[in-house]
Design an enzyme around this catalytic site. Structure first.
Site: not given
Ligand SMILES: NC(=O)c1ccc[n+]([C@@H]2O[C@H](COP(=O)([O-])OP(=O)(O)OC[C@H]3O[C@@H](n4cnc5c(N)ncnc54)[C@H](O)[C@@H]3O)[C@@H](O)[C@H]2O)c1
Length: 222
Positions: A136, A140
């Site tokens: 990601h 995040k």
């Protein structure tokens, strides 16, 4: 028309949801809650134009409180925020005089990711071991991702998860299964946040009709 408010409206996902709701012919965007916009969820829930459904894409430390506030107010809530324990929502009840409200939680609203989870669960029944790599963007907050945790929980056996956080990534999951002399890789990539929007809009349309609350996973609506 379904009246929709968005919690986390100034965030990456929240902005995309506001745009998708605005473009949907059967929905009206009636509220945008976000500290960055100077509007609280409570203000949106008690305002002159209260929503039928709230969509929450906020933070792991605020999502549960937001969902509980929605249920108490008698407003259905679709939660995309990951990294929190939803267990207390099982006991959530509306305040006196408020209608029953449902909660739909999905760790991933992309249809491809839902299919990845299903295929991984099936493959795990037939192969010896598996591991998951989730990748990601570096903003995040939670690790492992909600999608990776959910995928692992659906698979037989102990499935280790490896988390990668780098700029340039959006949301990517790779399930690698191994057995004697072979591996199988199942991979899903969200290269753009629009990948989540059809699933979010489907959840908004269906949350009022759920028979069980909270319902966890978009697959229950497909
Ligand atoms: N379920 C899915 O398909 C899916 C897809 C992508 C991201 N996510 C998850 O969605 C969440 C949001 O991701 P993002 O990239 O948009 O984050 P982000 O940091 O860009 O946005 C979060 C927003 O929430 C706001 N916020 C914080 N507290 C709030 C509160 N109490 N009420 C209202 N707003 C509040 C912040 O100011 C911010 O604007 C994360 O948990 C992420 O993992 C889920």
């Amino acid at each position: 028309m379904i009246r929709v408010a968005v919690a986390g409206a100034a965030g990456r996902m929240g902005e995309a949801v506001c745009a998708a709701v605005t473009d949907a012919a059967d929905m009206e965007l009636v509220g945008r809650a976000d500290p960055a916009l100077g509007t609280t969820l409570e203000e949106v829930l008690t305002g002159t134009e209260p929503p039928d459904v709230v969509v929450d894409f906020t933070r792991p430390d605020t999502a549960l409180g937001n969902a509980l506030s929605c249920v108490r107010a008698g407003v259905h809530v679709v939660v995309g925020t990951t990294g929190f324990d939803p267990a207390p929502l099982g006991q959530a009840r509306p305040a006196d005089g408020r209608p029953r409200a449902n909660v739909l939680i999905a760790p991933n609203f992309a249809i491809g990711a839902v299919l990845m989870m299903r295929f991984a669960a099936e493959a795990a029944k037939h192969m010896a071991k598996a591991e998951i790599i989730e990748l990601h963007h570096d903003q995040k907050l939670d690790a492992p991702s909600g999608t990776a945790a959910r995928t692992a929980s659906l698979m037989d056996g102990d499935v280790p998860i490896h988390s990668v956080r780098l700029p340039g990534l959006v949301a990517h999951h790779e399930v690698i299964l191994g057995d004697v002399g072979q591996t199988l890789t199942i991979r899903h990539d969200s290269t753009d946040r629009t990948s989540f929007m059809p699933g979010v809009l489907l959840a908004v349309r269906r949350v009022a009709t759920l028979e069980r609350s909270p319902t966890i996973g978009l697959e229950h609506l497909l």
